[in-house]
Design an enzyme around this catalytic site. Sequence first.
Site, PDB file in Angstrom:
ATOM      1  N   LYS A 168      -7.807 -11.050   0.862  1.00 21.32           N
ATOM      2  CA  LYS A 168      -8.677 -10.707  -0.371  1.00 21.32           C
ATOM      3  C   LYS A 168      -8.753 -11.933  -1.374  1.00 21.32           C
ATOM      4  O   LYS A 168      -7.993 -13.001  -1.110  1.00 21.32           O
ATOM      5  CB  LYS A 168      -8.328  -9.723  -1.152  1.00 21.32           C
ATOM      6  CG  LYS A 168      -7.145  -9.727  -1.847  1.00 21.32           C
ATOM      7  CD  LYS A 168      -6.471  -8.582  -2.526  1.00 21.32           C
ATOM      8  CE  LYS A 168      -6.897  -8.488  -4.205  1.00 21.32           C
ATOM      9  NZ  LYS A 168      -6.332  -7.216  -4.736  1.00 21.32           N
ATOM     10  N   CYS A 170      -0.107  -3.786   1.701  1.00 20.17           N
ATOM     11  CA  CYS A 170      -0.102  -2.551   1.224  1.00 20.17           C
ATOM     12  C   CYS A 170      -0.766  -1.376   1.699  1.00 20.17           C
ATOM     13  O   CYS A 170      -0.143  -0.425   2.627  1.00 20.17           O
ATOM     14  CB  CYS A 170      -0.107  -2.563  -0.276  1.00 20.17           C
ATOM     15  SG  CYS A 170       0.804  -3.274  -1.369  1.00 20.17           S
ATOM     16  N   LYS A 230      -0.089  -0.527   5.673  1.00 20.74           N
ATOM     17  CA  LYS A 230       1.089   0.163   5.609  1.00 20.74           C
ATOM     18  C   LYS A 230       1.452   1.459   5.047  1.00 20.74           C
ATOM     19  O   LYS A 230       2.248   2.456   5.374  1.00 20.74           O
ATOM     20  CB  LYS A 230       2.433  -0.746   5.416  1.00 20.74           C
ATOM     21  CG  LYS A 230       2.922  -0.886   3.960  1.00 20.74           C
ATOM     22  CD  LYS A 230       4.022  -1.784   3.862  1.00 20.74           C
ATOM     23  CE  LYS A 230       4.006  -1.889   2.416  1.00 20.74           C
ATOM     24  NZ  LYS A 230       4.731  -0.810   1.638  1.00 20.74           N
ATOM     25  N   LEU A 249     -16.382   0.245  -3.182  1.00 20.67           N
ATOM     26  CA  LEU A 249     -17.410   0.697  -2.178  1.00 20.67           C
ATOM     27  C   LEU A 249     -18.220  -0.511  -1.701  1.00 20.67           C
ATOM     28  O   LEU A 249     -19.601  -0.173  -1.572  1.00 20.67           O
ATOM     29  CB  LEU A 249     -18.167   1.703  -3.271  1.00 20.67           C
ATOM     30  CG  LEU A 249     -17.808   3.233  -3.428  1.00 20.67           C
ATOM     31  CD1 LEU A 249     -18.853   3.849  -4.291  1.00 20.67           C
ATOM     32  CD2 LEU A 249     -17.633   3.803  -1.917  1.00 20.67           C
ATOM     33  N   GLY A 273     -17.618  -3.984   4.607  1.00 20.10           N
ATOM     34  CA  GLY A 273     -17.178  -5.099   5.057  1.00 20.10           C
ATOM     35  C   GLY A 273     -16.413  -4.753   6.396  1.00 20.10           C
ATOM     36  O   GLY A 273     -16.683  -4.050   7.092  1.00 20.10           O
ATOM     37  N   LYS A 299      13.882 -19.607  -1.348  1.00 17.33           N
ATOM     38  CA  LYS A 299      13.153 -19.241  -2.395  1.00 17.33           C
ATOM     39  C   LYS A 299      13.673 -19.328  -3.891  1.00 17.33           C
ATOM     40  O   LYS A 299      13.049 -19.736  -4.720  1.00 17.33           O
ATOM     41  CB  LYS A 299      12.673 -17.709  -2.156  1.00 17.33           C
ATOM     42  CG  LYS A 299      11.412 -17.309  -2.777  1.00 17.33           C
ATOM     43  CD  LYS A 299      11.075 -15.561  -2.519  1.00 17.33           C
ATOM     44  CE  LYS A 299      10.088 -15.609  -1.461  1.00 17.33           C
ATOM     45  NZ  LYS A 299       9.540 -14.240  -1.408  1.00 17.33           N
TER      46      LYS A 299
HETATM   47  N1  LIG Z   1       2.119  -6.825  -2.671  1.00 14.47           N
HETATM   48  C1  LIG Z   1       1.679  -6.055  -3.654  1.00 14.47           C
HETATM   49  O1  LIG Z   1       0.366  -6.198  -3.825  1.00 14.47           O
HETATM   50  C2  LIG Z   1       2.147  -4.750  -3.845  1.00 14.47           C
HETATM   51  C3  LIG Z   1       1.615  -3.893  -5.073  1.00 14.47           C
HETATM   52  C4  LIG Z   1       2.223  -2.773  -5.041  1.00 14.47           C
HETATM   53  C5  LIG Z   1       3.428  -2.286  -4.570  1.00 14.47           C
HETATM   54  N2  LIG Z   1       3.956  -3.042  -3.506  1.00 14.47           N
HETATM   55  C6  LIG Z   1       5.261  -2.898  -2.979  1.00 14.47           C
HETATM   56  O2  LIG Z   1       6.377  -3.581  -3.412  1.00 14.47           O
HETATM   57  C7  LIG Z   1       7.495  -4.020  -2.539  1.00 14.47           C
HETATM   58  C8  LIG Z   1       7.484  -5.527  -2.516  1.00 14.47           C
HETATM   59  O3  LIG Z   1       6.160  -6.041  -2.112  1.00 14.47           O
HETATM   60  P1  LIG Z   1       5.962  -7.475  -2.124  1.00 14.47           P
HETATM   61  O4  LIG Z   1       4.722  -7.861  -1.775  1.00 14.47           O
HETATM   62  O5  LIG Z   1       6.525  -8.195  -3.291  1.00 14.47           O
HETATM   63  O6  LIG Z   1       7.027  -8.153  -0.980  1.00 14.47           O
HETATM   64  P2  LIG Z   1       7.470  -9.467  -0.581  1.00 14.47           P
HETATM   65  O7  LIG Z   1       7.733  -9.535   0.900  1.00 14.47           O
HETATM   66  O8  LIG Z   1       6.547 -10.421  -1.166  1.00 14.47           O
HETATM   67  O9  LIG Z   1       8.665  -9.760  -1.388  1.00 14.47           O
HETATM   68  C9  LIG Z   1       9.943  -9.110  -1.157  1.00 14.47           C
HETATM   69  C10 LIG Z   1      11.245  -9.959  -1.269  1.00 14.47           C
HETATM   70  O10 LIG Z   1      12.393  -9.096  -1.447  1.00 14.47           O
HETATM   71  C11 LIG Z   1      13.344  -9.899  -0.776  1.00 14.47           C
HETATM   72  N3  LIG Z   1      14.552  -9.170  -0.491  1.00 14.47           N
HETATM   73  C12 LIG Z   1      14.347  -8.354   0.795  1.00 14.47           C
HETATM   74  N4  LIG Z   1      15.756  -8.120   1.013  1.00 14.47           N
HETATM   75  C13 LIG Z   1      16.363  -8.292   0.013  1.00 14.47           C
HETATM   76  C14 LIG Z   1      17.683  -8.066  -0.320  1.00 14.47           C
HETATM   77  N5  LIG Z   1      18.487  -7.150   0.331  1.00 14.47           N
HETATM   78  N6  LIG Z   1      18.285  -8.682  -1.541  1.00 14.47           N
HETATM   79  C15 LIG Z   1      17.486  -9.296  -2.283  1.00 14.47           C
HETATM   80  N7  LIG Z   1      16.402  -9.605  -2.013  1.00 14.47           N
HETATM   81  C16 LIG Z   1      15.835  -9.147  -0.833  1.00 14.47           C
HETATM   82  C17 LIG Z   1      12.679 -10.888   0.131  1.00 14.47           C
HETATM   83  O11 LIG Z   1      13.293 -12.165   0.487  1.00 14.47           O
HETATM   84  C18 LIG Z   1      11.081 -11.117  -0.709  1.00 14.47           C
HETATM   85  O12 LIG Z   1      11.222 -12.248  -1.243  1.00 14.47           O
HETATM   86  C19 LIG Z   1       6.783  -3.189  -1.214  1.00 14.47           C
HETATM   87  O13 LIG Z   1       7.339  -2.150  -1.115  1.00 14.47           O
HETATM   88  C20 LIG Z   1       5.172  -3.145  -1.258  1.00 14.47           C
HETATM   89  O14 LIG Z   1       4.766  -2.129  -0.688  1.00 14.47           O
HETATM   90  C21 LIG Z   1       3.354  -4.300  -3.000  1.00 14.47           C
END
Ligand SMILES: NC(=O)c1ccc[n+]([C@@H]2O[C@H](COP(=O)([O-])OP(=O)(O)OC[C@H]3O[C@@H](n4cnc5c(N)ncnc54)[C@H](O)[C@@H]3O)[C@@H](O)[C@H]2O)c1
Length: 478
Positions: free
Chosen positions: A358, A298, A301, A288, A291, A55
């Site tokens: 989505k 998110c 989980k 609302l 679907g 990445k």
């Molecule tokens: N995706 C969303 O819309 C969203 C919105 C709000 C909150 N969140 C929360 O944010 C957090 C991240 O979500 P995301 O969708 O970005 O996840 P993601 O899987 O897209 O990204 C997580 C990243 O962290 C990296 N990673 C994991 N372990 C690591 C480490 N030890 N050191 C360095 N990098 C590491 C992974 O390689 C990955 O690139 C989650 O807790 C999620 O619930 C996500």
Amino acid sequence: MSVLRFAIAESNCLRLLEEQVNITVIGAGYVGLITAAGLAETGHRVICVDDDLGKIQLLNAGGMPFYEPGLENLVKRSRAAKRLEFIARIEDALAQGEVIFICVGTPPLENGEADLSSVELVARRISACARGYHLVIEKSTVPVQTGRRLQKHFSIYGDNSQAHYDIASNPEFLREGSGVEDFFHPDRIVVGVDSEKAAALLEEVYKPVLEQNFLCPIHENCGKRPHVPFVVTDINSAELIKHASNSFLSMKISFINMIADLCEAVGADAGKVAEAIGMDSRIGGSFLRPGIGFGGSCFPKDLQAFVRVGQSAGCDFTLLREVERINQRRIDLFVAKVRNELWVVRGKRIGVWGLAFKPRTDDVRSAPALAIIRRLAAEGAQVRAYDPHAMEKAKAQIPEIEYCADAYAAAEGADAVLALTEWDEFLRLDLKKVRQIMARPLIFDGRNMFSCAAMAEHGFEYVDIGSASEARKQVLGR
Ligand SMILES: NC(=O)c1ccc[n+]([C@@H]2O[C@H](COP(=O)([O-])OP(=O)(O)OC[C@H]3O[C@@H](n4cnc5c(N)ncnc54)[C@H](O)[C@@H]3O)[C@@H](O)[C@H]2O)c1
């Protein structure tokens, strides 16, 4: 923190910055990359770290690991201005970053609890190499009391003669598909802190966004918007706000889906019911739409994790268990409708429009579309799918079906088309052409994105979610 006190003018962006903060963002996923690029755009100096070397190499080569509207330009601009860099080792970032955002994944364990092993691993790496003061901010969605655990971790494993820490919670509310817009124009910024210093530092980090004091990189003529509310609270409350928000939104979706089932059973129109309910300002119209239910990385989980949090605190969270159960049943009910209309599924050609959970994202994590495809493929259907951005990610999960170049190719020769993600481009399709190329002009609309009248006009058999069954029979000409 280095004091800038002048205007930075470069490559079509202009901001007035008082303080430039050195920031480390750990995790270059949907949240981390948007946060890193957004903070760099507002003038801070950001190092984004991810232990996925592929990445980091891709980002350093100018590529993007996922699709998010507007993000690529933002990353490009901040990299060119040398305010954003990507590296693979936390150790190499910490020397510069006094503010550290943890944005790694917190997927569900088998029992539904959040898996915090990545958060803990990051904490271990920080405590092994940090020197001086660091504000460690949880942006990943974590269960309440994770901040306390982190505090304890740093007091045990941190070298207290060399390093001092504040812990903060700063839950993220961005929506994939409009994540960049949400970064710059959030409804609120919530921070959970237990020191004034941490609160002040976070306020400094977000100052341009709080004051809406930047040249908006996404909206032309954005104009001056009101200040963004800055909610400062304790760490436990901030952590809980995130889980409670996502659970409430999930509850709205399951609520309207429950009502849609009743509408189908008794002959009422769920679309109208939802519209009128939403006009009540105490309720609001968003989330609302009936679907096939919610998906993504998110809601499912976070809901599960919140149920576990409630249970282990001895509280009655049955309400949220039902929200989850109703959502899981959406897939069964939809597949049953398809089965009912097709009579025999085996050997039928089924076109699928939409794979992402989505529109405006390529994310297929817990996407209802994939669950439906798996079920129908297992029953012997020939599935031919199309999505504007999510096909690569879907292929990695379901390689055995056919992926098509466009929506027409997916519909060609099909006994039915299932519309499963409400991408705008599907609304612009030439329905006359679609009608001509299908073997049977039968559309199942899992997102209620088409109008019943337009479908009838073009001679489709049209099955949506929550229509009065009598009205649907008329459209179906029965
Ligand atoms: N995706 C969303 O819309 C969203 C919105 C709000 C909150 N969140 C929360 O944010 C957090 C991240 O979500 P995301 O969708 O970005 O996840 P993601 O899987 O897209 O990204 C997580 C990243 O962290 C990296 N990673 C994991 N372990 C690591 C480490 N030890 N050191 C360095 N990098 C590491 C992974 O390689 C990955 O690139 C989650 O807790 C999620 O619930 C996500």
